[in-house]
Design a protein around this motif. Structure first.
Motif, PDB file in Angstrom:
ATOM      1  N   GLU A 217       1.621   0.977  -6.381  1.00  0.00           N
ATOM      2  CA  GLU A 217       1.901   0.401  -5.061  1.00  0.00           C
ATOM      3  C   GLU A 217       0.954   0.944  -4.015  1.00  0.00           C
ATOM      4  O   GLU A 217       0.505   0.218  -3.117  1.00  0.00           O
ATOM      5  CB  GLU A 217       3.356   0.687  -4.690  1.00  0.00           C
ATOM      6  CG  GLU A 217       3.836  -0.062  -3.458  1.00  0.00           C
ATOM      7  CD  GLU A 217       5.313   0.135  -3.223  1.00  0.00           C
ATOM      8  OE1 GLU A 217       5.835  -0.430  -2.244  1.00  0.00           O
ATOM      9  OE2 GLU A 217       5.957   0.850  -4.016  1.00  0.00           O
ATOM     10  N   ASP A 219      -2.062   1.822  -4.622  1.00  0.00           N
ATOM     11  CA  ASP A 219      -3.354   1.176  -4.886  1.00  0.00           C
ATOM     12  C   ASP A 219      -3.379  -0.286  -4.495  1.00  0.00           C
ATOM     13  O   ASP A 219      -4.414  -0.954  -4.664  1.00  0.00           O
ATOM     14  CB  ASP A 219      -3.705   1.302  -6.377  1.00  0.00           C
ATOM     15  CG  ASP A 219      -3.999   2.750  -6.758  1.00  0.00           C
ATOM     16  OD1 ASP A 219      -4.328   3.539  -5.856  1.00  0.00           O
ATOM     17  OD2 ASP A 219      -3.872   3.085  -7.966  1.00  0.00           O
ATOM     18  N   GLY A 220      -2.262  -0.797  -4.009  1.00  0.00           N
ATOM     19  CA  GLY A 220      -2.233  -2.184  -3.538  1.00  0.00           C
ATOM     20  C   GLY A 220      -1.734  -3.188  -4.543  1.00  0.00           C
ATOM     21  O   GLY A 220      -1.836  -4.403  -4.312  1.00  0.00           O
TER      22      GLY A 220
END
Length: 319
Positions: A217, A219-220
């Motif tokens: 999360e 890290d996107g």
């Protein structure tokens, strides 16, 4: 002279090897005997039950598949005549088709839908215990009672068609159309099995490290990406287990189709499954138990091959 005699006797006694007392030696032998046979005494009840209710019926079925036995007669040896008759039996191929369709359509649903359901109820929020219990309720309910409820809902004058009439839609022949009847039975099987496999997935999801999701999360990665990259690989072995269990259950389906389609297996027997055909052929005073045994052996081999394919696919993924 008495002193020297005593000394010689003492030396002789010291020189002889000591031997265990007879009572002690017998005790050691008894202990060894108990140690060797005690495990078998504990295993004996389970082994006897397995031999009486599993191994013996299986071997008897294998033998009867090569005979023309009936319910009240043992029959005589006929070789592969029963298996040859199966090849030319149109009803057998219809039943095999229906059982295969059950596996192809039901198993993917029971592998992925319970996983999504487990992800929904995994969160610790107020009231989530109610939904877990509600989703698991069909599992503990009697399959006969549940099937009767579905028949009442799917009947031409049932709840669903009643609602459709109210909105101006023609009734749907759920219980009289060959394919809709089979799909209705599949829907019942999926609905009843969701809660059971959901519990299995909940146990597997509890072992997935929360740190992996948090790192992804950060890290996107979105929910779908985390599901594909973290959740599914982490529970892959559980998915294989669920696939194997649901495959065997789908091949052995009986009650759902029997209750919805009736003893005849739907219109013209078009929705008969393998187990229904075995039950129909092997019961009654004139039941062809030899022929039914041959079908049982075919069902066993098909189930065994399916299990081996599932395990092979799992091993290939790991490699």
């Amino acid at each position: 002279m008495s002193t020297s005699t005593t000394t010689v006797a003492a030396k002789g006694a010291a020189g002889r090897p000591r031997t265990a007392a007879p009572g002690r030696r017998a005790g050691r032998t008894t202990a060894r005997t108990h140690k060797a046979f005690s495990p078998w005494l504990f295993l004996a009840p389970g082994l006897l039950i397995t031999l009486a209710f599993n191994l013996y019926p299986f071997l008897a079925t294998v033998w009867k598949s090569f005979t023309d036995a009936r319910t009240l007669t043992t029959g005589s040896f006929v070789g592969f005549d029963n298996f040859t008759a199966l090849v030319h039996d149109d009803q057998f191929w219809v039943a095999l088709r229906n059982s295969a369709l059950y596996v192809v359509l039901v198993v993917p649903c029971l592998v992925f839908l319970p996983l999504l359901l487990a992800l929904l109820v995994q969160r610790h929020i107020p009231g989530i215990a109610f939904f877990r219990s509600a989703y698991y309720t069909p599992v503990v309910a009697s399959v006969v009672v549940v099937a009767l409820m579905w028949v009442w809902m799917l009947d031409d004058r049932g709840f669903i068609n009643g609602v459709l009439r109210m909105v101006g839609v023609d009734p749907v022949p759920f219980l009289s159309n060959e394919w809709l009847l089979l799909l209705s039975s599949m829907a019942l099987t999926v609905w009843k099995g969701l809660g059971y496999y959901m519990i299995i997935y909940l146990a597997a999801l509890a072992n997935v490290p929360r740190e992996l999701h948090e790192a992804a999360e950060v890290d996107g990665a979105g929910p779908i990406r985390r599901f594909l990259s973290i959740t599914m690989p982490s529970v892959r072995s559980t998915m294989v287990l669920v696939g194997a269990l649901s495959s065997v259950s789908a091949f052995k389906v009986f009650t759902e189709v029997f209750m919805i389609a009736g003893p005849t297996g739907g219109p013209g027997g078009a929705d008969t499954t393998l187990v229904m055909l075995i039950q129909r052929a092997g019961t009654g005073l004139q039941g062809r138990t030899g022929y039914a045994s041959a079908m049982s052996i075919v069902l066993f081999l098909l189930t065994l091959v399916l299990m081996l394919l599932v395990l092979r696919a799992d091993r290939k993924d790991k490699d």
